[in-house]
Design a protein around this motif. Structure first.
Motif, PDB file in Angstrom:
ATOM      1  N   GLU A  57     -91.186  83.212 -23.774  1.00  0.00           N
ATOM      2  CA  GLU A  57     -90.416  83.311 -22.545  1.00  0.00           C
ATOM      3  C   GLU A  57     -90.979  84.303 -21.547  1.00  0.00           C
ATOM      4  N   MET A  58     -92.085  84.982 -21.869  1.00  0.00           N
ATOM      5  CA  MET A  58     -92.581  86.055 -21.016  1.00  0.00           C
ATOM      6  C   MET A  58     -92.870  85.581 -19.599  1.00  0.00           C
ATOM      7  N   GLY A  59     -93.456  84.386 -19.448  1.00  0.00           N
ATOM      8  CA  GLY A  59     -93.779  83.885 -18.127  1.00  0.00           C
ATOM      9  C   GLY A  59     -92.577  83.749 -17.225  1.00  0.00           C
ATOM     10  N   THR A  60     -91.410  83.483 -17.815  1.00  0.00           N
ATOM     11  CA  THR A  60     -90.181  83.308 -17.038  1.00  0.00           C
ATOM     12  C   THR A  60     -89.513  84.635 -16.718  1.00  0.00           C
ATOM     13  N   PHE A  61     -89.461  85.539 -17.702  1.00  0.00           N
ATOM     14  CA  PHE A  61     -88.631  86.725 -17.558  1.00  0.00           C
ATOM     15  C   PHE A  61     -89.411  88.030 -17.393  1.00  0.00           C
ATOM     16  N   MET A  62     -90.733  87.935 -17.188  1.00  0.00           N
ATOM     17  CA  MET A  62     -91.543  89.135 -17.027  1.00  0.00           C
ATOM     18  C   MET A  62     -91.095  89.972 -15.833  1.00  0.00           C
ATOM     19  N   GLY A  63     -90.833  89.327 -14.692  1.00  0.00           N
ATOM     20  CA  GLY A  63     -90.413  90.058 -13.506  1.00  0.00           C
ATOM     21  C   GLY A  63     -89.064  90.715 -13.687  1.00  0.00           C
ATOM     22  N   LEU A  64     -88.131  89.997 -14.300  1.00  0.00           N
ATOM     23  CA  LEU A  64     -86.804  90.562 -14.545  1.00  0.00           C
ATOM     24  C   LEU A  64     -86.896  91.762 -15.480  1.00  0.00           C
ATOM     25  N   ALA A  65     -87.654  91.622 -16.547  1.00  0.00           N
ATOM     26  CA  ALA A  65     -87.787  92.725 -17.504  1.00  0.00           C
ATOM     27  C   ALA A  65     -88.445  93.935 -16.853  1.00  0.00           C
ATOM     28  N   SER A  66     -89.469  93.702 -16.025  1.00  0.00           N
ATOM     29  CA  SER A  66     -90.129  94.805 -15.328  1.00  0.00           C
ATOM     30  C   SER A  66     -89.152  95.546 -14.433  1.00  0.00           C
ATOM     31  N   ALA A  67     -88.335  94.788 -13.704  1.00  0.00           N
ATOM     32  CA  ALA A  67     -87.361  95.407 -12.801  1.00  0.00           C
ATOM     33  C   ALA A  67     -86.320  96.209 -13.580  1.00  0.00           C
ATOM     34  N   ASN A  68     -85.885  95.681 -14.718  1.00  0.00           N
ATOM     35  CA  ASN A  68     -84.891  96.408 -15.513  1.00  0.00           C
ATOM     36  C   ASN A  68     -85.456  97.710 -16.067  1.00  0.00           C
ATOM     37  N   SER A  69     -86.683  97.663 -16.571  1.00  0.00           N
ATOM     38  CA  SER A  69     -87.305  98.885 -17.072  1.00  0.00           C
ATOM     39  C   SER A  69     -87.468  99.907 -15.956  1.00  0.00           C
ATOM     40  N   ALA A  70     -87.952  99.457 -14.796  1.00  0.00           N
ATOM     41  CA  ALA A  70     -88.157 100.365 -13.672  1.00  0.00           C
ATOM     42  C   ALA A  70     -86.836 100.964 -13.191  1.00  0.00           C
ATOM     43  N   ALA A  71     -85.758 100.184 -13.206  1.00  0.00           N
ATOM     44  CA  ALA A  71     -84.454 100.691 -12.778  1.00  0.00           C
ATOM     45  C   ALA A  71     -83.966 101.811 -13.692  1.00  0.00           C
ATOM     46  N   VAL A  72     -84.144 101.622 -14.990  1.00  0.00           N
ATOM     47  CA  VAL A  72     -83.720 102.649 -15.940  1.00  0.00           C
ATOM     48  C   VAL A  72     -84.590 103.894 -15.793  1.00  0.00           C
ATOM     49  N   VAL A  73     -85.896 103.708 -15.630  1.00  0.00           N
ATOM     50  CA  VAL A  73     -86.797 104.848 -15.481  1.00  0.00           C
ATOM     51  C   VAL A  73     -86.477 105.628 -14.209  1.00  0.00           C
ATOM     52  N   THR A  74     -86.183 104.926 -13.112  1.00  0.00           N
ATOM     53  CA  THR A  74     -85.839 105.605 -11.859  1.00  0.00           C
ATOM     54  C   THR A  74     -84.581 106.450 -12.032  1.00  0.00           C
ATOM     55  N   ALA A  75     -83.574 105.891 -12.698  1.00  0.00           N
ATOM     56  CA  ALA A  75     -82.348 106.658 -12.957  1.00  0.00           C
ATOM     57  C   ALA A  75     -82.619 107.825 -13.898  1.00  0.00           C
ATOM     58  N   PHE A  76     -83.499 107.602 -14.855  1.00  0.00           N
ATOM     59  CA  PHE A  76     -83.872 108.668 -15.787  1.00  0.00           C
ATOM     60  C   PHE A  76     -84.548 109.817 -15.046  1.00  0.00           C
ATOM     61  N   ILE A  77     -85.470 109.522 -14.147  1.00  0.00           N
ATOM     62  CA  ILE A  77     -86.141 110.568 -13.387  1.00  0.00           C
ATOM     63  C   ILE A  77     -85.150 111.337 -12.530  1.00  0.00           C
ATOM     64  N   ALA A  78     -84.220 110.614 -11.919  1.00  0.00           N
ATOM     65  CA  ALA A  78     -83.191 111.276 -11.112  1.00  0.00           C
ATOM     66  C   ALA A  78     -82.363 112.256 -11.937  1.00  0.00           C
ATOM     67  N   ALA A  79     -82.156 111.925 -13.215  1.00  0.00           N
ATOM     68  CA  ALA A  79     -81.322 112.766 -14.086  1.00  0.00           C
ATOM     69  C   ALA A  79     -82.072 113.939 -14.707  1.00  0.00           C
ATOM     70  N   LEU A  80     -83.391 113.968 -14.575  1.00  0.00           N
ATOM     71  CA  LEU A  80     -84.158 115.091 -15.146  1.00  0.00           C
ATOM     72  C   LEU A  80     -83.797 116.385 -14.434  1.00  0.00           C
ATOM     73  N   PRO A  81     -83.735 117.485 -15.164  1.00  0.00           N
ATOM     74  CA  PRO A  81     -83.438 118.773 -14.509  1.00  0.00           C
ATOM     75  C   PRO A  81     -84.588 119.173 -13.595  1.00  0.00           C
ATOM     76  N   ASN A  82     -84.258 119.853 -12.515  1.00  0.00           N
ATOM     77  CA  ASN A  82     -85.279 120.309 -11.563  1.00  0.00           C
ATOM     78  C   ASN A  82     -86.144 121.386 -12.211  1.00  0.00           C
TER      79      ASN A  82
END
Length: 303
Positions: free
Chosen positions: A278-303
């Motif tokens: 299924e990678m060809g179908t859902f690669m973009g969705l999975a990439s976006a989900n990982s990036a969304a979590v990472v972006t929120a994770f970076i925001a939550a890191l202490p300064n």
């Protein structure tokens, strides 16, 4: 005779000369945010501001801010060797506070689904292995002078890997733990993010994706699309996910004493799906989900 003496003296001088240290390109303490290939890289760049690019040995390193935090983004390239090489380049030329991997992967745990984001607590290199000879009885046996700490899959007997790092004796190990403080931050942000579940109107996931923190991840130099091998990886290593880079980066981070964590969204089920991969179908969705979590994770890191 004189030429021989001069050559010997020159060789001795070169042997004793200290290696030249890499010149730091940017002294700002940064979080390294890496991905394996283009879809993941494209999504993460959208969140980057105050961008400045550097090129080292053909690899582009983009510095800037994500959620107000100093970062450096780059592609590792697919494969264990590429991931190790680019990770060490980043450590040599930038001032890294921590390393975060954002990417897609194959799901191993049958209770997880495409689109889920998995954040393992430790990573192992499950294809660093002995390819054993077959006996007359049709069984496989490794050489007696090599250890085989895990059950085999046919002729494949996974091994531990050797690790050397400053201030410590060389050691043999399989699991490389992610940084516990980074894992704790991931646990805090996991409950507050809504993940994408549709590629387009008529292509949606049958199960709403979630974020799962903890457990094991494994990496190796193979794209896996085989149900039997998937079952083996889950049964032997209790793996939640498998990919082709994260354990290599965890190894390099451990050797350099840099905190590490990886976020992997499932683009396929590594051969566990009912039809074709299924990678060809859902690669973009999975990439976006990982990036969304990472972006929120970076925001939550202490300064």
């Amino acid at each position: 005779m004189l030429k021989t003496t001069i050559a010997a003296s020159l060789l001795a001088a070169l042997t004793c000369a200290p290696a030249l240290a890499a010149e730091t390109l940017d002294a700002t303490p940064r979080v390294a945010v890496m991905s394996a290939f283009a879809p993941e890289w494209i999504v993460l760049q959208e969140a980057l501001s105050e961008r400045k690019d550097y090129t080292v040995n053909g690899t582009t390193f983009a510095t800037g801010l994500i959620e107000g935090k100093p970062v450096v983004l780059f592609l590792t390239g697919v494969s264990m060797v590429n991931a190790a090489m680019t990770s060490q380049l980043a450590m040599d030329f930038f001032n890294l506070e921590s390393i975060v991997f954002s990417g897609i992967a194959g799901g191993v745990n049958p209770e997880r689904h495409i689109g889920d984001v998995i954040v393992p607590a430790q990573w192992g290199q499950y294809l660093d292995a002995i390819l054993a000879r077959e006996t007359a009885e049709g069984e496989f046996t490794p050489p007696p002078f090599l250890e085989a700490p895990f059950p085999n899959f046919g002729m494949i007997f996974p091994q531990n890997v050797g690790v050397a790092r400053e201030g410590a004796e060389p050691e043999e190990k399989f699991w490389f733990a992610v940084d516990p403080d980074l894992l704790a931050v991931a646990e805090k942000v996991a409950a507050d993010i809504n993940l994408e579940d549709c590629v387009e109107a008529n292509k949606c996931l049958t199960t709403a994706p979630g974020i799962y923190v903890g457990g094991n991840g494994v990496s190796g130099a193979a794209f896996v699309d085989n149900a039997a091998f998937r079952e083996y990886a889950f049964g032997t290593f209790e793996a939640q996910v498998l990919d082709m880079e994260s354990a290599a980066v965890a190894h390099v981070a451990y050797a350099n004493k840099v905190p590490f964590i990886a976020f992997r969204s499932l683009s396929d089920l590594a051969g566990g799906g009912e039809g074709e991969n299924e990678m060809g179908t859902f690669m973009g969705l999975a990439s976006a989900n990982s990036a969304a979590v990472v972006t929120a994770f970076i925001a939550a890191l202490p300064n």
